[in-house]
Design a protein around this motif. Structure first.
Motif, PDB file in Angstrom:
ATOM      1  N   ASP A 177      -8.363  22.584   6.550  1.00 22.02           N
ATOM      2  CA  ASP A 177      -9.190  21.390   6.348  1.00 22.02           C
ATOM      3  C   ASP A 177      -8.445  20.162   6.874  1.00 22.02           C
ATOM      4  N   PRO A 178      -8.918  19.546   7.959  1.00 30.93           N
ATOM      5  CA  PRO A 178      -8.200  18.391   8.520  1.00 30.93           C
ATOM      6  C   PRO A 178      -8.151  17.203   7.564  1.00 30.93           C
ATOM      7  N   ILE A 179      -9.180  17.040   6.726  1.00 29.74           N
ATOM      8  CA  ILE A 179      -9.189  15.925   5.777  1.00 29.74           C
ATOM      9  C   ILE A 179      -8.062  16.086   4.770  1.00 29.74           C
ATOM     10  N   TYR A 180      -7.906  17.310   4.238  1.00 33.43           N
ATOM     11  CA  TYR A 180      -6.830  17.577   3.274  1.00 33.43           C
ATOM     12  C   TYR A 180      -5.466  17.318   3.924  1.00 33.43           C
ATOM     13  N   ILE A 181      -5.285  17.812   5.143  1.00 32.07           N
ATOM     14  CA  ILE A 181      -3.983  17.657   5.814  1.00 32.07           C
ATOM     15  C   ILE A 181      -3.659  16.183   6.034  1.00 32.07           C
ATOM     16  N   GLN A 182      -4.660  15.406   6.472  1.00 29.19           N
ATOM     17  CA  GLN A 182      -4.409  13.982   6.725  1.00 29.19           C
ATOM     18  C   GLN A 182      -4.111  13.223   5.433  1.00 29.19           C
ATOM     19  N   ARG A 183      -4.811  13.598   4.359  1.00 29.26           N
ATOM     20  CA  ARG A 183      -4.518  12.958   3.065  1.00 29.26           C
ATOM     21  C   ARG A 183      -3.090  13.287   2.620  1.00 29.26           C
ATOM     22  N   GLN A 184      -2.694  14.547   2.793  1.00 34.71           N
ATOM     23  CA  GLN A 184      -1.342  14.940   2.420  1.00 34.71           C
ATOM     24  C   GLN A 184      -0.305  14.216   3.278  1.00 34.71           C
ATOM     25  N   LEU A 185      -0.607  14.017   4.559  1.00 32.78           N
ATOM     26  CA  LEU A 185       0.324  13.283   5.434  1.00 32.78           C
ATOM     27  C   LEU A 185       0.510  11.852   4.954  1.00 32.78           C
ATOM     28  N   ILE A 186      -0.574  11.211   4.541  1.00 30.57           N
ATOM     29  CA  ILE A 186      -0.478   9.841   4.018  1.00 30.57           C
ATOM     30  C   ILE A 186       0.391   9.826   2.757  1.00 30.57           C
ATOM     31  N   LYS A 187       0.157  10.804   1.869  1.00 33.73           N
ATOM     32  CA  LYS A 187       0.925  10.891   0.625  1.00 33.73           C
ATOM     33  C   LYS A 187       2.410  11.141   0.904  1.00 33.73           C
ATOM     34  N   VAL A 188       2.694  12.082   1.803  1.00 38.20           N
ATOM     35  CA  VAL A 188       4.090  12.422   2.120  1.00 38.20           C
ATOM     36  C   VAL A 188       4.786  11.254   2.799  1.00 38.20           C
ATOM     37  N   ASP A 189       4.090  10.574   3.706  1.00 35.06           N
ATOM     38  CA  ASP A 189       4.686   9.404   4.375  1.00 35.06           C
ATOM     39  C   ASP A 189       5.092   8.337   3.363  1.00 35.06           C
ATOM     40  N   LYS A 190       4.241   8.107   2.367  1.00 34.28           N
ATOM     41  CA  LYS A 190       4.556   7.117   1.338  1.00 34.28           C
ATOM     42  C   LYS A 190       5.783   7.552   0.528  1.00 34.28           C
TER      43      LYS A 190
END
Length: 331
Positions: A177-190
């Motif tokens: 799921d690209p939406i899940y991956i992008q949300r996780q990337l935002i979380k991990v970046d923070k």
């Protein structure tokens, strides 16, 4: 001899003889149970927290546990593989539990299933005689077992649900799921940014501490956060690889740059006319006079100038149904 180690999950593992534990007072046992859980797999007490916090360190100091080394911290992919392996084992275990419960239910209900074919057995009245009381006790026992059979069937359904949940965990479909991956990337970046901001200041503060015991406690905790930063970077790299794989397979992923010249965007199954594109959201007209925003992560498709499509009105106000066609539209 009382010893402790730090495992691959950065948790404290207490090792001591059963007789030693038995000789502890009730209050001492309660103190250990407050911060540790007994692991049947490792046959030792493992700390509950994500890292060795001050309370855990106080228990270690109070009971004179000797440090015996630290295991190498697992990488993110190793932790993920371990998680999948455990989930697969749970699937097998819960499916077996469900089969066992179903088998018990069938055994419990077998007597009633046999007797219910005899209408006289079901309708025979209870008599106040020796034989009548014996028949009544027998029938009530059959009905009790029959009711318990339904409880076993409920257990079977419960274990099957647990098996299905574990199967989803083992399949790791969220990485499709690209939406899940992008949300996780935002979380991990923070999280990475916060750790990179915290660690230099924490290191500087610890170096100023003169008391050795307090300094050692702080360093132990700081080491955990350095390991966390390493794992977060590994997780980010893993997520980027998964996202690139989806893009290579034709999945559309949008950002501010790719939506700059979009006329319409599709989100939650509905097309909307674009007013403006921001860094994280797209603004569109809603109910004729209001402007609403949708996160870019939730956009699944977009139409640009030169694309071929037919537009129709939707039952939602200011929403559209767009169908791609072979003849170019007129703008």
């Amino acid at each position: 001899m009382r010893t402790y180690t730090i495992n691959a999950d950065s948790k404290a593992v207490l090792n001591f003889d059963k007789s030693d534990y038995t000789n502890l007072s009730r209050e001492e046992k309660q103190e250990i149970k407050k911060y540790f859980l007994f692991s049947r797999w490792s046959k030792a007490w493992v700390s509950k927290g994500k890292y060795i916090n001050y309370s855990v360190q106080e228990v270690i100091k109070k009971f004179n546990f000797e440090f015996k080394g630290k295991e190498e911290v697992r990488t993110f992919e190793e932790s993920l593989e371990k998680k999948i392996e455990r989930a697969e084992n749970r699937v097998e275990r819960f499916e077996q539990y469900a089969k066992n419960a179903t088998k018990r239910a069938e055994i419990l209900q077998s007597d009633f299933n046999k007797y219910r074919k005899d209408w006289s057995w079901l309708t025979q009245p209870y008599m106040n005689t020796s034989g009548g009381r014996s028949f009544r006790n027998h029938k009530e026992g059959v009905m009790r077992r029959y009711d318990k059979g339904f409880e076993e069937y409920k257990k079977s359904d419960y274990f099957l649900d647990r098996a299905a949940t574990s199967q989803e965990t083992a399949q790791q479909n969220q990485y499709l799921d690209p939406i899940y991956i992008q949300r996780q990337l935002i979380k991990v970046d923070k999280e990475i940014k916060d750790l990179e901001k915290y660690l230099p200041k924490a290191s500087e503060t610890i170096n100023k501490i003169e008391e050795e015991e307090q300094k050692e406690k702080k360093l132990l905790r700081l080491e955990f956060f350095f390991d966390s930063l390493k794992r977060k970077n590994q997780e980010k790299a893993f997520l980027l690889v998964k996202l690139n794989e989806l893009i290579e397979n034709g999945v559309k992923v949008f950002d501010k740059k790719t939506l700059k010249n979009a006329f319409y965007i599709k989100s939650r199954g509905v097309w909307r006319k674009v007013k403006s594109v921001n860094q994280k959201t797209v603004t569109y007209l809603s109910y004729g006079k209001y402007y609403a925003k949708v996160p870019i992560l939730e956009i699944t498709d977009a139409v640009y100038k030169g694309d071929v499509f037919k537009i129709e009105t939707h039952h939602l106000q200011d929403a559209f149904i767009i169908t791609r066609m072979e003849t170019p539209p007129i703008f």
